[in-house]
Scaffold this active site. Structure first.
Site: not given
Length: 281
Positions: A105, A162, A2-3, A124
DNA sequence: CATTTCACCTGGTGGC
DNA sequence: TGCCACCAGGTGAAAT
């Protein structure tokens, strides 16, 4: 997984379900010391604490905890501890009935006084859990700036000088916190900027467009409950709908919705990246 | 220091 | 059906 928009959706959902509730018992799987705080210490700290509030900082879910002595729990009580959850790629933070089958999990279970249960599930195992006592440690703060509130000037300053690709810069959590692969690609598309452009070479106008696009994309995604490409499920078990509106992410070979050109997939900073070769310069 | 690459994990998909 | 390569919303350590 998720973001920012997904984490925001989950934090709001969890907050609505656990605010004022007390943790009666905490259980952790011992698959390794997966967590920034050891499992035993974390369980001990969490037990008997009350959830005062749950909110988002960057991609972290921050649970404010207290002893719950106030008459109306959660109303103005100062937190004494925090439980900080990072979902990694596949983590989910669920609030369930205790009799709900325990999924594979499942790495943490917090039994609540109301009878509900908070569960952390993460196949994961890229997720992280941390417990902080606020008299011993500072309150959690993300390293980077919040994209929804950063000013135009500060935003431009992040990229000055940058040489790395703007896409890689957007993903760097010590610059901006909360932007991940989907929303980096989608905001660059909306701003008309190619992902490989050197961050420090963007013009003032492009930086202005990029910040505005990022805010618009993130806010729109939050309104739709985030994206669920594969396994994102919010606290209520409902999937977000923003993935239906992706313009480039995971649309390689498909037609650009604006000009019809095939969307391209490249790799930038080791991450799969999608853009329109005509609409982005 | 800034930047890039890679390991960390499991599971799903699609080709043969 | 099996086997294999490749892919996945993230990060942080190691290498350059």
């Amino acid at each position: 997984m998720p973001e920012l928009p997904e984490v925001e959706t989950i934090a709001r959902g969890v907050d609505a379900r656990v605010r004022g509730d007390r943790i009666v018992e905490a259980w952790f799987s011992g698959y390794r010391e997966p967590f920034k705080t050891g499992a035993a210490k974390q369980a001990k700290g969490l037990e008997d604490k009350v959830f005062l509030a749950v909110h988002r900082t960057g991609k972290h879910i921050v649970c404010e905890l207290g002893v719950g002595r106030s008459s109306a729990a959660g109303s103005g009580e100062e937190p004494t501890a925090q439980w900080i959850v990072h979902l990694g790629m596949t983590g989910r933070l669920l609030v369930t009935r205790p009799e709900a089958p325990v999924e594979a999990h499942t790495h943490a279970r917090l039994r609540l006084k109301s009878g509900r249960e908070v569960r952390f599930v993460d196949p994961r195992r890229f997720g992280r859990l941390e417990y902080r006592e606020l008299h011993r440690a500072k309150a959690f703060a993300g390293a980077g700036l919040e994209p929804l509130t950063v000013g135009e000037e500060e935003f431009a300053a992040l990229f000055r000088g940058r040489t790395l690709a703007i896409k890689a810069a957007l993903l760097n959590q010590s610059l901006l916190t909360g932007v991940g692969n989907i929303y980096a690609d989608e905001s660059l598309y909306r701003a008309g900027i190619r992902p490989r452009r050197a961050a420090g070479r963007l013009t003032r106008a492009e930086l202005r467009r990029l910040r505005r696009s990022l805010v618009e994309v993130l806010e729109h995604a939050i309104r739709l409950g985030g994206s669920s490409v594969s396994d994102y499920v919010d606290a209520e078990g409902v999937r977000g709908f923003f993935q239906l509106e992706h313009n480039v992410y995971q649309r390689a070979g498909e037609a650009c919705r604006r000009c019809g050109t095939a969307i391209r997939r490249i790799v930038v900073g080791g991450r799969s990246t999608h853009y329109c070769p005509v609409c982005q310069h």
